[in-house]
Design an enzyme around this catalytic site. Structure first.
Site, short mmCIF file in Angstrom:
data_model
loop_
_atom_site.label_atom_id
_atom_site.label_comp_id
_atom_site.label_asym_id
_atom_site.label_seq_id
_atom_site.Cartn_x
_atom_site.Cartn_y
_atom_site.Cartn_z
N CYS A 65 -19.50 84.00 67.59
CA CYS A 65 -19.23 85.42 67.76
C CYS A 65 -20.03 85.83 68.99
CB CYS A 65 -19.59 86.23 66.50
SG CYS A 65 -21.32 86.16 66.02
N HIS A 98 -31.24 64.92 61.55
CA HIS A 98 -32.15 64.98 60.39
C HIS A 98 -31.63 65.81 59.22
CE1 HIS A 98 -35.32 62.73 62.32
NE2 HIS A 98 -35.11 63.45 63.42
C1 RB5 Z 1 -19.38 92.28 67.20
O1 RB5 Z 1 -18.90 92.45 65.90
C2 RB5 Z 1 -20.71 91.54 67.24
O2 RB5 Z 1 -21.59 92.16 66.35
C3 RB5 Z 1 -20.57 90.07 66.89
O3 RB5 Z 1 -19.71 89.42 67.76
C4 RB5 Z 1 -21.85 89.28 66.91
O4 RB5 Z 1 -22.52 89.38 68.13
C5 RB5 Z 1 -22.75 89.37 65.77
O5 RB5 Z 1 -23.68 88.58 65.58
#
Ligand code: RB5
Length: 172
Positions: A65, A98
């Protein structure tokens, strides 16, 4: 080897790049989505990729993400996962060698393409070579996780949240 890949809407382009990269290297890829840039939530996709790994439909998982934090945290909630959120090669190598990590997470917005490729290669190429102590630790870690049958592969698990997001109650 089959790899489950997942992302949120923030890093769809990077995920698509990764999918092609893996395919060019001869890996089979299960692309768990998301597939476009429409606002969604990383938890849905982290869970999907993790379930592919735990059910052995995939050998390993890779999730991304924006920062990697959200989707890795979501994946690691699925019993049977051993995730590593990484920004360097040493961490990835240690986690595979590990701790037999079965899911790699990283931030698609904050990791350069070269580093991403190197971390992915390290994750896929490093063999699990545990010490006796590693084996004991892994056994203990795995015993922490609890499987909740009401959520495993439950397509409606996030319905309530999706409705709220559709109403605009969720913000990036
Ligand atoms: C967007 O939802 C953002 O919060 C996500 O991509 C991420 O960076 C979260 O850890």
């Amino acid at each position: 080897m089959k790899i489950a890949v997942a992302c949120d809407h923030i890093v769809t382009d990077r995920k698509n790049y990764l999918v092609n990269y893996l395919k060019e290297k001869g890996y089979e890829v299960i692309d768990c989505g998301t597939y476009d840039k429409e606002r969604t939530h990383y938890a849905i996709y982290g869970k999907k990729a993790a379930e592919k790994v735990v059910s052995k439909e995939a050998d390993l998982g890779i999730v991304l993400c924006g920062t990697g934090v959200g989707i890795t945290a979501s994946a690691t909630k699925v019993a049977g996962t051993r995730t590593v959120l990484a920004r360097d090669i040493s961490t990835v190598a240690y986690a595979r060698k590990h701790l037999n990590a079965n899911i790699l997470g990283f931030g698609g917005r904050i990791t350069g393409v070269g580093l991403m490729e190197n971390m992915v290669e390290t994750f896929l190429d490093t063999k699990f070579e545990p010490t006796n102590e590693d084996l004991e630790v892994i056994k203990k870690l795995d015993s922490i996780a609890v499987t909740r049958e009401d959520q495993f592969k439950n397509e409606h698990f996030f319905d309530e949240f999706l409705e709220k997001w559709d109403k605009g109650e969720y913000h990036d």
